[in-house]
Write a protein that holds these residues in place. Sequence first.
Motif, short mmCIF file in Angstrom:
data_model
loop_
_atom_site.label_atom_id
_atom_site.label_comp_id
_atom_site.label_asym_id
_atom_site.label_seq_id
_atom_site.Cartn_x
_atom_site.Cartn_y
_atom_site.Cartn_z
N ALA A 82 6.19 -56.05 53.60
CA ALA A 82 6.60 -54.69 52.56
C ALA A 82 5.32 -54.01 52.33
N SER A 83 5.17 -52.88 51.84
CA SER A 83 4.20 -52.19 51.16
C SER A 83 4.41 -52.12 49.71
N ARG A 84 3.49 -52.24 48.99
CA ARG A 84 3.49 -52.20 47.44
C ARG A 84 3.48 -50.70 46.98
N THR A 85 3.22 -49.51 47.95
CA THR A 85 2.94 -48.20 47.34
C THR A 85 4.01 -47.45 46.93
N GLY A 86 5.03 -47.82 47.26
CA GLY A 86 6.36 -47.05 46.67
C GLY A 86 6.81 -45.90 47.80
N ALA A 87 6.00 -45.63 48.73
CA ALA A 87 6.48 -44.77 49.47
C ALA A 87 5.72 -44.62 51.05
N GLY A 88 6.26 -44.24 52.09
CA GLY A 88 5.98 -44.36 53.30
C GLY A 88 6.48 -45.66 54.01
N GLU A 89 5.71 -46.27 54.86
CA GLU A 89 6.29 -47.42 55.50
C GLU A 89 5.34 -48.25 55.74
N VAL A 90 5.54 -49.73 56.46
CA VAL A 90 4.58 -50.73 56.73
C VAL A 90 4.09 -50.22 58.22
N LEU A 91 2.92 -50.24 58.36
CA LEU A 91 2.22 -50.14 59.58
C LEU A 91 2.40 -50.98 60.58
N SER A 92 2.22 -50.64 61.76
CA SER A 92 2.49 -51.69 62.73
C SER A 92 1.48 -51.95 63.88
N ARG A 93 0.49 -50.93 63.96
CA ARG A 93 -0.34 -51.06 65.08
C ARG A 93 -1.73 -50.36 64.71
N THR A 94 -2.08 -50.15 63.43
CA THR A 94 -3.30 -49.54 63.37
C THR A 94 -4.48 -50.07 62.85
N TYR A 95 -4.29 -51.18 62.03
CA TYR A 95 -5.57 -51.97 61.57
C TYR A 95 -5.51 -53.46 62.07
N GLY A 96 -6.66 -53.85 62.70
CA GLY A 96 -6.48 -55.01 63.22
C GLY A 96 -7.43 -56.34 62.53
N TYR A 97 -8.06 -55.96 61.31
CA TYR A 97 -8.76 -57.01 60.74
C TYR A 97 -8.12 -58.08 60.29
#
Length: 351
Positions: free
Chosen positions: A285-300
Amino acid sequence: MNQHRPTVGDAVTALPRIDLFALGGTIASVPAYEEEGALPAVGADDLLASVPQLAGVAEVRATQVLQVPSCEVTVRDLVGLVGRLQAAVEAGAQGVVVTQGTDTLEEAAFVVDLLWDRPEPVVFTGALRTPDSPGADGPANLLAAVQVAASDAARDLGVVVCLNAEIHAARLVRKTHASNPAAFTSPGAGPLGWVSEGRVGIVTRPVRSAPWRELDAVKSLNAGTTLPRVALVRVGLGEDAHLLEAVEAASFDGVVVEGVGGGHVPRALVPVLARLAERTPVLLASRTGAGEVLSRTYGYPGAEIDLLSRGLVGVGRLDGAKARLALVLALAAGHDRATAADLVSQIGGGW
């Protein structure tokens, strides 16, 4: 609002029946002694008596279920409450209202929403100020909640939360302030509607998919059944692996990780998360409180692509607290590691 029994011509029309289930919380709290803090002590009948305007809205029947601060409400309590709500509507209630403390109100409403498959409204409400405080908000919140529960406009919305004259979907709402009466918001979406001059207006109707029907087995849990243990871990700057290693050693039945941003963790956490995901559901999950977990943006290493490739499962727009509860219910309903994680992912993505 017309506070008198409504009439059509010379005939008196029947008021709708609304059942109130009281669990305690600030709305029912008064100081035990002047020098001590407030404790839940006001009974359900006294709550109703404090709002005489209710007599013009509905025939309200009160039941005291618990008398506790909301941090003491359990998943098992809520599963039992769903059975009471079901019995109430089968006995003729047009809708139901649940009063409890606001600290865990968003989570309690979410659990009930996952298990509620009826069209009748279920409305959670509470208060940020005790009944003896200047500007106490409990009476207004209770009146508005009953108005929502009695409204045809609120049917088929699932479970909603009504405070400060706003109506929020249980799946979206969050408590975003510790003490302000306007504490409840729905980040990224806003309220479904409002109560104004006694009228209920719904301006948005969320799409309700039905993955929670896969949780029906939870309703039949007996009192002796041990519920699954799911850990919730919030990740911060410079986090090392010690906390997650302790979770691993404790053999939890599931883990929810609240990553930073779109679902990211320091690379030091990746090995233990990968090990955990091999034997238990691990949700991201994301701790930000809004939006959604990404799935294919960052690869590090430690970004969402890396973590998902190692068996973690993203939970869409669910925050960690709600994802944890959904996973508890999914595991309690008998789903295995993979199907339980997938079910929670569906719940989080099915907006």
